[in-house]
Write a protein that holds these residues in place. Structure first.
Motif, PDB file in Angstrom:
ATOM      1  N   UNK A   1      58.559  -1.650   8.542  1.00 51.00           N
ATOM      2  CA  UNK A   1      59.119  -3.001   8.564  1.00 51.00           C
ATOM      3  C   UNK A   1      58.264  -3.973   9.344  1.00 51.00           C
ATOM      4  N   UNK A   2      58.798  -5.185   9.568  1.00 50.35           N
ATOM      5  CA  UNK A   2      58.071  -6.213  10.300  1.00 50.35           C
ATOM      6  C   UNK A   2      56.804  -6.631   9.578  1.00 50.35           C
ATOM      7  N   UNK A   3      55.734  -6.737  10.333  1.00 46.99           N
ATOM      8  CA  UNK A   3      54.451  -7.139   9.754  1.00 46.99           C
ATOM      9  C   UNK A   3      53.880  -6.059   8.838  1.00 46.99           C
ATOM     10  N   UNK A   4      54.414  -4.836   8.928  1.00 41.19           N
ATOM     11  CA  UNK A   4      53.965  -3.752   8.048  1.00 41.19           C
ATOM     12  C   UNK A   4      54.367  -4.003   6.594  1.00 41.19           C
ATOM     13  N   UNK A   5      55.382  -4.855   6.361  1.00 46.83           N
ATOM     14  CA  UNK A   5      55.679  -5.270   4.987  1.00 46.83           C
ATOM     15  C   UNK A   5      54.450  -5.947   4.381  1.00 46.83           C
ATOM     16  N   UNK A   6      53.937  -6.913   5.120  1.00 48.76           N
ATOM     17  CA  UNK A   6      52.732  -7.633   4.685  1.00 48.76           C
ATOM     18  C   UNK A   6      51.589  -6.650   4.474  1.00 48.76           C
ATOM     19  N   UNK A   7      51.439  -5.719   5.410  1.00 48.16           N
ATOM     20  CA  UNK A   7      50.360  -4.731   5.325  1.00 48.16           C
ATOM     21  C   UNK A   7      50.507  -3.852   4.086  1.00 48.16           C
TER      22      UNK A   7
ATOM     23  N   UNK B   1      48.564  -2.339  -1.303  1.00 48.33           N
ATOM     24  CA  UNK B   1      48.714  -2.153  -2.750  1.00 48.33           C
ATOM     25  C   UNK B   1      47.508  -2.746  -3.475  1.00 48.33           C
ATOM     26  N   UNK B   2      47.144  -3.971  -3.098  1.00 48.97           N
ATOM     27  CA  UNK B   2      45.998  -4.639  -3.729  1.00 48.97           C
ATOM     28  C   UNK B   2      44.702  -3.913  -3.391  1.00 48.97           C
ATOM     29  N   UNK B   3      44.534  -3.576  -2.102  1.00 50.83           N
ATOM     30  CA  UNK B   3      43.318  -2.908  -1.658  1.00 50.83           C
ATOM     31  C   UNK B   3      43.121  -1.575  -2.361  1.00 50.83           C
ATOM     32  N   UNK B   4      44.185  -0.775  -2.439  1.00 54.65           N
ATOM     33  CA  UNK B   4      44.082   0.535  -3.074  1.00 54.65           C
ATOM     34  C   UNK B   4      43.744   0.400  -4.557  1.00 54.65           C
ATOM     35  N   UNK B   5      44.363  -0.553  -5.232  1.00 56.75           N
ATOM     36  CA  UNK B   5      44.117  -0.726  -6.659  1.00 56.75           C
ATOM     37  C   UNK B   5      42.660  -1.094  -6.929  1.00 56.75           C
TER      38      UNK B   5
ATOM     39  N   UNK C   1      36.509  -3.981   4.402  1.00 60.86           N
ATOM     40  CA  UNK C   1      37.456  -3.847   3.293  1.00 60.86           C
ATOM     41  C   UNK C   1      38.891  -4.033   3.788  1.00 60.86           C
ATOM     42  N   UNK C   2      39.778  -4.582   2.927  1.00 59.69           N
ATOM     43  CA  UNK C   2      41.136  -4.938   3.372  1.00 59.69           C
ATOM     44  C   UNK C   2      42.007  -3.750   3.757  1.00 59.69           C
ATOM     45  N   UNK C   3      41.652  -2.537   3.316  1.00 61.87           N
ATOM     46  CA  UNK C   3      42.435  -1.375   3.727  1.00 61.87           C
ATOM     47  C   UNK C   3      42.374  -1.170   5.238  1.00 61.87           C
ATOM     48  N   UNK C   4      41.289  -1.618   5.864  1.00 54.87           N
ATOM     49  CA  UNK C   4      41.200  -1.557   7.331  1.00 54.87           C
ATOM     50  C   UNK C   4      42.267  -2.447   7.956  1.00 54.87           C
ATOM     51  N   UNK C   5      42.433  -3.653   7.413  1.00 58.97           N
ATOM     52  CA  UNK C   5      43.421  -4.594   7.945  1.00 58.97           C
ATOM     53  C   UNK C   5      44.829  -4.044   7.764  1.00 58.97           C
ATOM     54  N   UNK C   6      45.126  -3.535   6.568  1.00 55.67           N
ATOM     55  CA  UNK C   6      46.481  -3.053   6.299  1.00 55.67           C
ATOM     56  C   UNK C   6      46.830  -1.853   7.179  1.00 55.67           C
ATOM     57  N   UNK C   7      45.906  -0.912   7.331  1.00 52.88           N
ATOM     58  CA  UNK C   7      46.173   0.255   8.174  1.00 52.88           C
ATOM     59  C   UNK C   7      46.278  -0.145   9.646  1.00 52.88           C
TER      60      UNK C   7
ATOM     61  N   UNK D   1      47.380  -3.084  10.762  1.00 49.34           N
ATOM     62  CA  UNK D   1      48.653  -3.774  10.949  1.00 49.34           C
ATOM     63  C   UNK D   1      49.826  -2.794  10.974  1.00 49.34           C
ATOM     64  N   UNK D   2      49.777  -1.760  10.129  1.00 51.93           N
ATOM     65  CA  UNK D   2      50.839  -0.742  10.146  1.00 51.93           C
ATOM     66  C   UNK D   2      50.854  -0.024  11.492  1.00 51.93           C
ATOM     67  N   UNK D   3      49.669   0.338  11.977  1.00 54.78           N
ATOM     68  CA  UNK D   3      49.569   1.003  13.284  1.00 54.78           C
ATOM     69  C   UNK D   3      50.086   0.107  14.397  1.00 54.78           C
ATOM     70  N   UNK D   4      49.726  -1.175  14.332  1.00 54.01           N
ATOM     71  CA  UNK D   4      50.170  -2.124  15.354  1.00 54.01           C
ATOM     72  C   UNK D   4      51.701  -2.229  15.370  1.00 54.01           C
ATOM     73  N   UNK D   5      52.316  -2.248  14.191  1.00 53.45           N
ATOM     74  CA  UNK D   5      53.776  -2.338  14.124  1.00 53.45           C
ATOM     75  C   UNK D   5      54.428  -1.049  14.626  1.00 53.45           C
ATOM     76  N   UNK D   6      53.785   0.095  14.371  1.00 57.50           N
ATOM     77  CA  UNK D   6      54.309   1.359  14.896  1.00 57.50           C
ATOM     78  C   UNK D   6      54.292   1.357  16.424  1.00 57.50           C
ATOM     79  N   UNK D   7      53.213   0.875  17.019  1.00 60.14           N
ATOM     80  CA  UNK D   7      53.137   0.809  18.479  1.00 60.14           C
ATOM     81  C   UNK D   7      54.128  -0.219  19.021  1.00 60.14           C
TER      82      UNK D   7
END
Length: 408
Positions: free
Chosen positions: A243-249, A254-258, A310-316, A318-324
C-alpha cells in the motif's frame, strides 16, 4: 501497455515469420490479433462477468499460438496451459458468483458492474465477499502466474515462439493482474483491505521464493525468463499488499516489466535462431557472433534486474521504502535476500552466454533490422522512464494509485 507491446512485437514478427518455418502464417497472425482483442476487452470491461468472459477468451485465443511449432513439447505445454488455466478460470467464476451473492436482497437491483458495486461496497456481506476474493485470487492468480498456481507458465513461455512469449509475459499477466486489482478495490471499499493484503502478501512472497529456486536450477534460458515473470508478478503483488506509495511503484513496475521482458524474449528468439538450442551451457560468445544481440541481451538483463537507470530500480526502491516506513523489516529482509539470489542466478547465466569463446563453426550475424529495432525501442523507452518519467505518465500513475486509496 498492451497496445504498445503489440505494436513493437508486430514489427519483430514480420522478420520472425520470414526466418521461421511456421506451417500456417495466416493462423498465427489471426490468433495474435484475436489475442490482442481479448486482452483489450479485459481492460475495457466494467461488468464482472464480461471481464471473466474476456479473460477466459484470452486462454482460447493464445492456446494455438503456444502450439505453433507442433512439437510434442509444445503440445504438452498447450494442454497444460489450457487445463490449468481453465481450472483457475472456473475458480474465478465461482468467486465472481460469491461476490454477487454477497450483495444480498437489499442490492438486488444493483448491476454486476465494478462501478456499481463500488457504490454499495460497505453493504456487501463480508463473509461471502472474503470467500469470493479467495477464489478470485487463486483463479485469476493462475493466469497471472502467482505461486503456487504457476505450473503452466514455465512450459508455455519456453515452448512458444518468441513473439508469443513476449505477449504472454508482457501483456497477458497484466490483464489477469487487472482482474485481481478490481476485486481488491472492492475489498478496500468494504473495509476488508487487511484480509486482501495478507493474501496478496503471501502469494507475492511465495512467487519470489519459487522463482529464485528455479532460476538457480534451470539450464533453459527461456524457462529462466519465465521464472523471472513469476518473480515480477510477485513484486507487483507485494507492492499492492504494502500500500501507500507502493501502489505507485507497482503500476510503474507493470510498465517496467513489460518493456524489459518484451526486449528479453525477443532477444532470446534471436539467440535461439542463431544457436539452435535453449540450453544455457551450450550458448557462448553471443557478443562475438552477434554484437548487437549480445548487448541487447545484457541490456535486457539490466532492465529486468532493477539496475539504474531502468525504472524497475525506482519501483523496487519505493516498495522497499514503504516496507521500512511500515516497520515491516522482516518482509523487507526477505525481499532483499530473494532479489539478490535472483540477480546472481540470472546474471551468471546471462554473462556465461554473452561472453567466452564462441563456436568457430557459427558464422557472424548480418543483423536483420526488424529483429533488433523493437528491442532497442523497448530499452530506450525504459531508460527514458527511468531517468525522467514524463508528466503524462507520472500523472496517470498517481491517478491510478489514488483510485485504490480514494485520495484525490
Amino acid at each position: 501497455v498492451i497496445s504498445l507491446l503489440f505494436f513493437l512485437i508486430s514489427i519483430y514478427t514480420v522478420g520472425f515469420l520470414r526466418e521461421s518455418e511456421i506451417q500456417s502464417e495466416s493462423l498465427f497472425t489471426g490468433a495474435m490479433l484475436v489475442f490482442l482483442s481479448t486482452m483489450t476487452m479485459v481492460t475495457l470491461s466494467d461488468h464482472i462477468m464480461v471481464m471473466w468472459i474476456a479473460i477466459e477468451a484470452t486462454t482460447l485465443a493464445s492456446a494455438p499460438l503456444i502450439n505453433t511449432h507442433r512439437s510434442a513439447a509444445s503440445l504438452e505445454a498447450t494442454w497444460k496451459y489450457v487445463l490449468i488455466c481453465s481450472v483457475g478460470i472456473a475458480m474465478a467464476l465461482l468467486g465472481s458468483v460469491l461476490v454477487a451473492f454477497s450483495m444480498g436482497q437489499g442490492n438486488i437491483a444493483t448491476p454486476l458492474s465494478f462501478s456499481a458495486l463500488a457504490g454499495v461496497a460497505k453493504t456487501l456481506n463480508p463473509l461471502w465477499l472474503k470467500a469470493g476474493f479467495v477464489f478470485i485470487l487463486v483463479g485469476y492468480g493462475t493466469k497471472m502466474g502467482l505461486a503456487p498456481v504457476h505450473a503452466w507458465l514455465p512450459d508455455a513461455h519456453s515452448e512458444s515462439p518468441s513473439p508469443v512469449s513476449a505477449m504472454l509475459s508482457g501483456t497477458l499477466l497484466n490483464a489477469a493482474f487487472l482482474g485481481i486489482l478490481r476485486f481488491f478495490k472492492l475489498m478496500t471499499l468494504a473495509g476488508l483491505d487487511y484480509y486482501a493484503r495478507t493474501l496478496l502478501l503471501v502469494m507475492g512472497l511465495l512467487s519470489l521464493v519459487v522463482s529464485a529456486i528455479f532460476i538457480l536450477r534451470t539450464n533453459n534460458f527461456k524457462r529462466m525468463l519465465a521464472y523471472s515473470s513469476i518473480e515480477n508478478m510477485g513484486i507487483i503483488s507485494l507492492g499492492i499488499a504494502t500500500g501507500g506509495i507502493a501502489y505507485y511503484a507497482s503500476f510503474l513496475h507493470v510498465i517496467s516489466h513489460s518493456l524489459a521482458k518484451g526486449s528479453f524474449f525477443l532477444t532470446a528468439g534471436n539467440i535461439l535462431n542463431r544457436f539452435h538450442t535453449k540450453e544455457i551451457d551450450k550458448v557462448r560468445g553471443i557478443l562475438q557472433i552477434d554484437k548487437i544481440n549480445g548487448w541487447l541481451w545484457i541490456g535486457s538483463f539490466a532492465a529486468i534486474s532493477g539496475i539504474p537507470p531502468f525504472p524497475s530500480f525506482i519501483s523496487e526502491f519505493l516498495i522497499t521504502m514503504e516496507l521500512f516506513r511500515g516497520h515491516q523489516y522482516i518482509i523487507a529482509g526477505i525481499f532483499f535476500f530473494v532479489l539478490t539470489i535472483i540477480l546472481f542466478g540470472m546474471g551468471r547465466s546471462v554473462m556465461h552466454m554473452a561472453f567466452g569463446p564462441a563456436d568457430p563453426h557459427l558464422v557472424k550475424a548480418s543483423p536483420a533490422p526488424m529483429t533488433y529495432i523493437p528491442q532497442i525501442g523497448f530499452l530506450m523507452l525504459a531508460v527514458v522512464i527511468g531517468i525522467y518519467t514524463p508528466d503524462i505518465l507520472n500523472n496517470l500513475l498517481k491517478w491510478a494509485s489514488a483510485l485504490l486509496t480514494d485520495i484525490v
